[in-house]
Design a protein around this motif. Structure first.
Motif, mmCIF file in Angstrom:
data_model
loop_
_atom_site.group_PDB
_atom_site.id
_atom_site.type_symbol
_atom_site.label_atom_id
_atom_site.label_comp_id
_atom_site.label_asym_id
_atom_site.label_seq_id
_atom_site.Cartn_x
_atom_site.Cartn_y
_atom_site.Cartn_z
ATOM 1 N N LYS A 157 6.790 -9.628 8.837
ATOM 2 C CA LYS A 157 6.692 -8.313 9.457
ATOM 3 C C LYS A 157 7.480 -7.281 8.653
ATOM 4 O O LYS A 157 6.990 -6.186 8.366
ATOM 5 N N VAL A 158 8.700 -7.637 8.261
ATOM 6 C CA VAL A 158 9.528 -6.718 7.480
ATOM 7 C C VAL A 158 8.893 -6.461 6.118
ATOM 8 O O VAL A 158 8.847 -5.317 5.647
ATOM 9 N N ALA A 159 8.384 -7.505 5.492
ATOM 10 C CA ALA A 159 7.758 -7.346 4.176
ATOM 11 C C ALA A 159 6.551 -6.423 4.252
ATOM 12 O O ALA A 159 6.345 -5.581 3.382
ATOM 13 N N ARG A 160 5.780 -6.549 5.304
ATOM 14 C CA ARG A 160 4.586 -5.715 5.445
ATOM 15 C C ARG A 160 4.950 -4.265 5.787
ATOM 16 O O ARG A 160 4.408 -3.328 5.211
ATOM 17 N N GLU A 161 5.867 -4.080 6.742
ATOM 18 C CA GLU A 161 6.149 -2.730 7.233
ATOM 19 C C GLU A 161 7.063 -1.930 6.316
ATOM 20 O O GLU A 161 6.828 -0.749 6.072
ATOM 21 N N GLU A 162 8.104 -2.563 5.816
ATOM 22 C CA GLU A 162 9.095 -1.799 5.064
ATOM 23 C C GLU A 162 8.891 -1.874 3.554
ATOM 24 O O GLU A 162 9.225 -0.939 2.845
ATOM 25 N N MET A 163 8.380 -2.985 3.083
ATOM 26 C CA MET A 163 8.221 -3.131 1.641
ATOM 27 C C MET A 163 6.767 -2.938 1.208
ATOM 28 O O MET A 163 6.452 -3.020 0.031
ATOM 29 N N LYS A 164 5.898 -2.730 2.181
ATOM 30 C CA LYS A 164 4.468 -2.481 1.914
ATOM 31 C C LYS A 164 3.841 -3.615 1.103
ATOM 32 O O LYS A 164 3.054 -3.376 0.189
ATOM 33 N N LEU A 165 4.206 -4.837 1.441
ATOM 34 C CA LEU A 165 3.648 -6.002 0.763
ATOM 35 C C LEU A 165 2.527 -6.592 1.607
ATOM 36 O O LEU A 165 2.443 -6.391 2.802
ATOM 37 N N GLY A 166 1.666 -7.365 0.953
ATOM 38 C CA GLY A 166 0.585 -8.037 1.660
ATOM 39 C C GLY A 166 0.444 -9.451 1.145
ATOM 40 O O GLY A 166 1.098 -9.870 0.186
ATOM 41 N N ARG A 167 -0.436 -10.183 1.791
ATOM 42 C CA ARG A 167 -0.706 -11.560 1.359
ATOM 43 C C ARG A 167 -1.588 -11.531 0.116
ATOM 44 O O ARG A 167 -2.203 -10.518 -0.224
ATOM 45 N N ASP A 168 -1.659 -12.676 -0.551
ATOM 46 C CA ASP A 168 -2.554 -12.780 -1.719
ATOM 47 C C ASP A 168 -3.978 -12.493 -1.280
ATOM 48 O O ASP A 168 -4.465 -13.016 -0.277
ATOM 49 N N GLY A 169 -4.641 -11.650 -2.022
ATOM 50 C CA GLY A 169 -6.025 -11.313 -1.735
ATOM 51 C C GLY A 169 -6.186 -10.117 -0.806
ATOM 52 O O GLY A 169 -7.283 -9.598 -0.667
ATOM 53 N N GLU A 170 -5.147 -9.695 -0.156
ATOM 54 C CA GLU A 170 -5.237 -8.532 0.726
ATOM 55 C C GLU A 170 -5.158 -7.251 -0.105
ATOM 56 O O GLU A 170 -4.454 -7.192 -1.103
ATOM 57 N N ILE A 171 -5.889 -6.269 0.340
ATOM 58 C CA ILE A 171 -5.830 -4.958 -0.297
ATOM 59 C C ILE A 171 -5.148 -4.007 0.679
ATOM 60 O O ILE A 171 -5.548 -3.893 1.835
ATOM 61 N N ILE A 172 -4.114 -3.320 0.203
ATOM 62 C CA ILE A 172 -3.359 -2.407 1.056
ATOM 63 C C ILE A 172 -3.810 -0.988 0.753
ATOM 64 O O ILE A 172 -3.808 -0.555 -0.393
ATOM 65 N N TYR A 173 -4.204 -0.295 1.810
ATOM 66 C CA TYR A 173 -4.642 1.089 1.673
ATOM 67 C C TYR A 173 -3.568 1.998 2.243
ATOM 68 O O TYR A 173 -3.017 1.736 3.297
ATOM 69 N N LYS A 174 -3.324 3.071 1.533
ATOM 70 C CA LYS A 174 -2.451 4.116 2.060
ATOM 71 C C LYS A 174 -3.316 5.296 2.448
ATOM 72 O O LYS A 174 -4.117 5.775 1.640
ATOM 73 N N VAL A 175 -3.148 5.750 3.666
ATOM 74 C CA VAL A 175 -3.928 6.875 4.133
ATOM 75 C C VAL A 175 -3.075 8.119 3.976
ATOM 76 O O VAL A 175 -1.976 8.210 4.537
ATOM 77 N N ALA A 176 -3.576 9.054 3.207
ATOM 78 C CA ALA A 176 -2.843 10.307 2.974
ATOM 79 C C ALA A 176 -2.999 11.215 4.181
ATOM 80 O O ALA A 176 -4.064 11.254 4.802
ATOM 81 N N PRO A 177 -1.960 11.951 4.525
ATOM 82 C CA PRO A 177 -2.089 12.883 5.662
ATOM 83 C C PRO A 177 -3.057 14.014 5.327
ATOM 84 O O PRO A 177 -3.219 14.385 4.165
ATOM 85 N N GLU A 178 -3.695 14.510 6.362
ATOM 86 C CA GLU A 178 -4.650 15.598 6.152
ATOM 87 C C GLU A 178 -3.928 16.859 5.714
ATOM 88 O O GLU A 178 -2.847 17.159 6.189
ATOM 89 N N LYS A 179 -4.562 17.600 4.820
ATOM 90 C CA LYS A 179 -4.008 18.885 4.394
ATOM 91 C C LYS A 179 -4.493 19.965 5.331
ATOM 92 O O LYS A 179 -5.645 19.973 5.736
#
Length: 91
Positions: free
Chosen positions: A68-90
């Motif tokens: 949980k800490v690795a995913r939330e604070e370090m933005k890590l994922g499992r092997d094969g997972e793709i992590i998307y960052k959603v940019a805030p709307e302008k």
């Protein structure tokens, strides 16, 4: 008047005693206040230390919490997972 009945030596003695002991009394009061501040700081730091010790224990012994800490604070994922960052709307 009441002051006429009090001898001059007694007034002088009272003033001398105040001059001698008042600075010490003020210093003791300041030290007591500082002591209370430091006791509160010690209490706060002990509480924080206990929380950090619990956090450390969870990180060392609870794999679910570690993930949980690795995913939330370090933005890590499992092997094969793709992590998307959603940019805030302008605006």
């Amino acid at each position: 008047m009441i002051f006429r009945k009090i001898p001059g030596k007694l007034i002088f003695a009272i003033v001398a005693i105040m001059i001698i002991f008042l600075p010490g009394f003020v210093r003791v009061q300041k030290l007591l206040y500082r002591n209370r501040q430091l006791q509160e700081q010690i209490f706060s730091l002990k509480k924080e230390n206990k929380e950090l010790a619990q956090e450390l224990y969870k990180l060392q012994h609870d794999p679910v919490y570690l993930e949980k800490v690795a995913r939330e604070e370090m933005k890590l994922g499992r092997d094969g997972e793709i992590i998307y960052k959603v940019a805030p709307e302008k605006k």
